[in-house]
Write a protein that holds these residues in place. Structure first.
Motif, mmCIF file in Angstrom:
data_model
loop_
_atom_site.group_PDB
_atom_site.id
_atom_site.type_symbol
_atom_site.label_atom_id
_atom_site.label_comp_id
_atom_site.label_asym_id
_atom_site.label_seq_id
_atom_site.Cartn_x
_atom_site.Cartn_y
_atom_site.Cartn_z
ATOM 1 N N MET A 145 9.175 -9.090 -28.806
ATOM 2 C CA MET A 145 9.998 -10.256 -28.511
ATOM 3 C C MET A 145 11.072 -9.876 -27.494
ATOM 4 O O MET A 145 11.586 -8.751 -27.510
ATOM 5 N N SER A 146 11.409 -10.826 -26.645
ATOM 6 C CA SER A 146 12.558 -10.683 -25.758
ATOM 7 C C SER A 146 13.543 -11.781 -26.118
ATOM 8 O O SER A 146 13.229 -12.969 -25.994
ATOM 9 N N LEU A 147 14.724 -11.403 -26.575
ATOM 10 C CA LEU A 147 15.717 -12.368 -27.039
ATOM 11 C C LEU A 147 16.987 -12.259 -26.216
ATOM 12 O O LEU A 147 17.383 -11.167 -25.797
ATOM 13 N N GLY A 148 17.626 -13.399 -26.017
ATOM 14 C CA GLY A 148 18.892 -13.418 -25.297
ATOM 15 C C GLY A 148 18.692 -13.482 -23.802
ATOM 16 O O GLY A 148 17.738 -14.064 -23.297
ATOM 17 N N GLY A 149 19.626 -12.888 -23.072
ATOM 18 C CA GLY A 149 19.611 -12.973 -21.624
ATOM 19 C C GLY A 149 20.583 -14.027 -21.137
ATOM 20 O O GLY A 149 20.975 -14.948 -21.867
ATOM 21 N N VAL A 150 20.975 -13.906 -19.905
ATOM 22 C CA VAL A 150 22.029 -14.767 -19.371
ATOM 23 C C VAL A 150 21.626 -16.238 -19.345
ATOM 24 O O VAL A 150 22.467 -17.125 -19.523
ATOM 25 N N ASP A 151 20.333 -16.542 -19.152
ATOM 26 C CA ASP A 151 19.927 -17.941 -19.099
ATOM 27 C C ASP A 151 20.137 -18.636 -20.436
ATOM 28 O O ASP A 151 20.503 -19.819 -20.486
ATOM 29 N N ALA B 271 24.755 -2.834 -17.037
ATOM 30 C CA ALA B 271 26.138 -2.364 -17.080
ATOM 31 C C ALA B 271 26.673 -2.172 -15.672
ATOM 32 O O ALA B 271 27.041 -1.082 -15.266
ATOM 33 N N GLY B 272 26.706 -3.240 -14.933
ATOM 34 C CA GLY B 272 27.229 -3.148 -13.571
ATOM 35 C C GLY B 272 28.549 -3.888 -13.464
ATOM 36 O O GLY B 272 29.369 -3.875 -14.368
ATOM 37 N N GLY B 273 28.718 -4.564 -12.351
ATOM 38 C CA GLY B 273 29.892 -5.402 -12.201
ATOM 39 C C GLY B 273 31.196 -4.631 -12.245
ATOM 40 O O GLY B 273 31.281 -3.432 -11.978
ATOM 41 N N SER B 274 32.217 -5.365 -12.658
ATOM 42 C CA SER B 274 33.569 -4.834 -12.532
ATOM 43 C C SER B 274 33.941 -3.834 -13.609
ATOM 44 O O SER B 274 34.964 -3.155 -13.476
ATOM 45 N N LEU B 275 33.150 -3.714 -14.691
ATOM 46 C CA LEU B 275 33.534 -2.735 -15.708
ATOM 47 C C LEU B 275 33.585 -1.325 -15.135
ATOM 48 O O LEU B 275 34.290 -0.455 -15.644
ATOM 49 N N ARG B 276 32.844 -1.100 -14.035
ATOM 50 C CA ARG B 276 32.849 0.222 -13.418
ATOM 51 C C ARG B 276 34.217 0.578 -12.842
ATOM 52 O O ARG B 276 34.525 1.756 -12.657
ATOM 53 N N PHE C 87 29.216 -8.260 -21.930
ATOM 54 C CA PHE C 87 27.893 -8.455 -21.348
ATOM 55 C C PHE C 87 27.457 -9.914 -21.460
ATOM 56 O O PHE C 87 27.245 -10.426 -22.553
ATOM 57 N N SER C 88 27.287 -10.581 -20.319
ATOM 58 C CA SER C 88 26.518 -11.821 -20.287
ATOM 59 C C SER C 88 25.067 -11.518 -19.951
ATOM 60 O O SER C 88 24.153 -12.195 -20.431
ATOM 61 N N TYR C 89 24.861 -10.498 -19.117
ATOM 62 C CA TYR C 89 23.514 -10.074 -18.747
ATOM 63 C C TYR C 89 23.034 -9.044 -19.769
ATOM 64 O O TYR C 89 23.072 -7.829 -19.533
ATOM 65 N N CYS C 90 22.615 -9.541 -20.926
ATOM 66 C CA CYS C 90 22.155 -8.637 -21.965
ATOM 67 C C CYS C 90 21.238 -9.374 -22.925
ATOM 68 O O CYS C 90 21.140 -10.603 -22.909
ATOM 69 N N GLY C 91 20.585 -8.622 -23.752
ATOM 70 C CA GLY C 91 19.719 -9.195 -24.766
ATOM 71 C C GLY C 91 19.206 -8.097 -25.656
ATOM 72 O O GLY C 91 19.720 -6.970 -25.652
ATOM 73 N N VAL C 92 18.182 -8.403 -26.447
ATOM 74 C CA VAL C 92 17.529 -7.383 -27.247
ATOM 75 C C VAL C 92 16.026 -7.486 -27.044
ATOM 76 O O VAL C 92 15.479 -8.567 -26.833
ATOM 77 N N LYS C 93 15.390 -6.352 -27.056
ATOM 78 C CA LYS C 93 13.938 -6.275 -27.093
ATOM 79 C C LYS C 93 13.569 -5.858 -28.518
ATOM 80 O O LYS C 93 14.083 -4.861 -29.029
ATOM 81 N N THR D 53 32.804 -16.662 -24.813
ATOM 82 C CA THR D 53 32.486 -17.255 -23.508
ATOM 83 C C THR D 53 31.131 -17.967 -23.420
ATOM 84 O O THR D 53 31.011 -18.901 -22.625
ATOM 85 N N PRO D 54 30.010 -17.650 -24.090
ATOM 86 C CA PRO D 54 29.811 -16.551 -25.043
ATOM 87 C C PRO D 54 29.227 -15.322 -24.351
ATOM 88 O O PRO D 54 28.520 -15.434 -23.355
ATOM 89 N N ALA D 55 29.535 -14.151 -24.914
ATOM 90 C CA ALA D 55 29.000 -12.900 -24.387
ATOM 91 C C ALA D 55 29.073 -11.842 -25.478
ATOM 92 O O ALA D 55 29.873 -11.955 -26.421
ATOM 93 N N ILE D 56 28.229 -10.843 -25.346
ATOM 94 C CA ILE D 56 28.214 -9.722 -26.287
ATOM 95 C C ILE D 56 29.148 -8.625 -25.782
ATOM 96 O O ILE D 56 29.243 -8.365 -24.580
ATOM 97 N N VAL D 57 29.849 -7.999 -26.706
ATOM 98 C CA VAL D 57 30.699 -6.856 -26.390
ATOM 99 C C VAL D 57 30.023 -5.610 -26.947
ATOM 100 O O VAL D 57 29.763 -5.518 -28.146
ATOM 101 N N ALA D 58 29.709 -4.681 -26.063
ATOM 102 C CA ALA D 58 28.976 -3.481 -26.453
ATOM 103 C C ALA D 58 29.777 -2.235 -26.120
ATOM 104 O O ALA D 58 30.402 -2.163 -25.059
#
Length: 488
Positions: free
Chosen positions: A162-168, A375-380, A120-126, A435-440
């Motif tokens: 709080m909103s933390l992380g995200g692709v930006d 959870a979109g993209g090519s993992l599907r 996941f690059s498009y991810c974060g935590v609330k 890359t960096p990215a989270i693996v979930a």
């Protein structure tokens, strides 16, 4: 080194390439890749962490049946087990089926659970932080080690968000910002404590399922409600014991004599005046600036929010006043003197139980960390040859999505945007790639018929017990954990 004709030649170490993520590390024998998740063992890429399987069987007394260290699978029904994606491996490169496609029978029906560790690059935590203390203004930047990793968002009832992380933050800033952000996310997701600072606000230690520490002070409880709500709940407790009650709150300060709850009880006027913006009777906004003091304001002296008392409206010598915060943490008792000035007095014994009742009705303050990702993209492609069918099945409720076995909330609308409580996942369930990215860990569970209709990789489906006995390409071993246990 070898010597040939008097010259030294270096023997090059044999390395093999790992294709578990886009970094594509070359890993030497006995070494681990940059992610600390895959290694070269005997010239073969192996997964370092074991596949995690949840045991959902409860015996008498509510205890979890232990299977570690025994021949636990003998006579065990497959509906007792749930194969998570923790330790499963990824689908990268994504044209291939997911690492494990587990077939099991539940209550006489055949199901397929597709498990994969999604990158996941498009991810974060609330993050929900239960506190009345002011952490920072909405929109304020949140930092770790000086790097921006998120921002303050809306305050909710007794909590700040709080909103933390995200692709930006992960990929849109400097390399250091991306690395620090990824580290913060990973530690929070794996239930570790992280110290965050808010621009123009507080320093907060956040850990999932643990009380927050704000500027060095650990919170004990969240507020019972705003000042107005506190008046509504407890006005009858004060009637006949005190002439006036003010519940100090950063958002809505309550005054019992003016409040509708007091009026219903026949509470007489007292001539009190409150600084701030009056809303409906007995409710005041902006009595002070937000801060770490009484009721989430910046005041240490509650009398600072009072204006001159009005004798013509009922103020008199000896009139009694209770001022209390929305958690009961702060409370003080006063009586008006001959000049109608409040003078501090010892708290009457008769009022102490009402203050304690406010505290008793406050819930324990905690930090809640929710993983959120798209959870979109090519993992599907690891699930089906026609990816949009998986999205449609998830949105229609025909496919259930879990994160390390934890139930997720899937947002309506396009794509598969989900949220999950990290305290419901096995500890250490999340990883990272540089890359960096989270693996979930991600699991899709559908009926066998639905999986075939999705155009799934039917030929790769295996029985759950076969998976546990023989493992797979990246998981040679497996561990089983009872429901609610940690995978440590």
């Amino acid at each position: 080194m070898n010597t040939t004709s008097g010259k030294e030649t270096r023997v090059r170490e044999e390395k093999i390439r790992c294709d578990a993520c886009p970094v594509m590390c070359y890993i030497g024998e006995g070494k681990i890749g940059a992610c600390d998740r895959y290694a070269n063992q005997g010239g073969e890429i192996v997964r370092c962490d074991p596949l995690t399987v949840l045991d959902r069987t409860l015996e008498h007394g509510g205890e979890v049946r232990p299977f570690l260290g025994r021949d636990w699978h003998d006579g065990l029904s497959t509906d007792d087990l749930f194969v998570t994606a923790v330790g499963a491996g990824t689908t990268y490169p994504d044209y291939k089926p997911a690492p494990f496609l587990a077939s099991r029978e539940v209550d006489g029906a055949d199901f397929v659970t597709v498990v994969t560790e999604a990158i996941f690059s498009y991810c974060g935590v609330k993050v929900k932080i239960d506190t009345d203390r002011h952490l920072g203004h909405e929109g304020a930047v949140i930092r770790h080690q000086g790097e921006a990793v998120g921002l303050m968002i809306t305050s909710e009832y007794g909590s700040q968000m709080m909103s933390l992380g995200g692709v930006d933050h992960l990929t849109g800033g400097s390399k250091l910002e991306g690395r620090v952000t990824c580290d913060v996310l990973l530690r929070l997701l794996n239930r570790e404590a992280v110290t965050l600072t808010v621009d123009g606000g507080a320093e907060v230690v956040v850990e999932a399922g643990v009380a927050p520490i704000v500027d060095g002070q650990q919170e004990a409880r969240m507020r019972v409600g705003c000042g107005s709500a506190t008046i509504g709940m407890f006005a009858s407790q004060w009637q006949g014991l005190v002439d006036e009650v003010v519940v100090v709150d950063d958002h809505i300060t309550g005054v019992v004599s003016e409040h509708q709850a007091g009026k219903v009880l026949g509470w007489p006027d007292t001539g009190i005046r409150i600084k701030g913006r009056r809303s409906t009777p007995g409710r005041y906004f902006q009595v002070a600036e937000p801060g770490l003091g009484w009721g989430g304001t910046n005041i240490d002296d509650p009398l600072s929010i009072l204006g001159p008392w009005l004798e013509k409206k009922g103020a008199r010598e000896g009139l009694s006043l209770l001022m209390v915060s929305t958690t009961g943490e702060h409370a003080a008792y006063f009586e008006l003197d001959a000049d109608l000035e409040p003078q501090a007095k010892p708290m009457p014994e008769a009022l102490k139980p009402s203050v304690a009742l406010i505290a008793e009705n406050c819930e324990p303050a905690l930090c809640t960390v929710m993983f959120m990702g798209g959870a979109g993209g090519s993992l599907r492609s690891g699930v089906t040859r026609n990816p949009v069918k998986l999205t449609d099945a998830v949105q229609a409720g025909r496919a259930d999505v879990t994160v390390g076995g934890a139930k997720s909330f899937v947002w309506p609308g396009g794509g598969i945007t989900l949220m999950a409580d990290v305290t419901q996942t096995p500890k250490g369930a999340f990883g990272m790639v540089p890359t960096p990215a989270i693996v979930a860990p991600l699991e899709f569970t559908v009926s066998k018929e639905e999986y075939e209709a999705l155009g799934g990789h039917v030929d790769s489906v295996r029985d759950v017990l076969d998976i546990l006995q023989s493992g797979g390409a990246y998981a040679r071993d497996s561990h089983v954990f009872g429901k609610g246990e940690d995978s440590e």
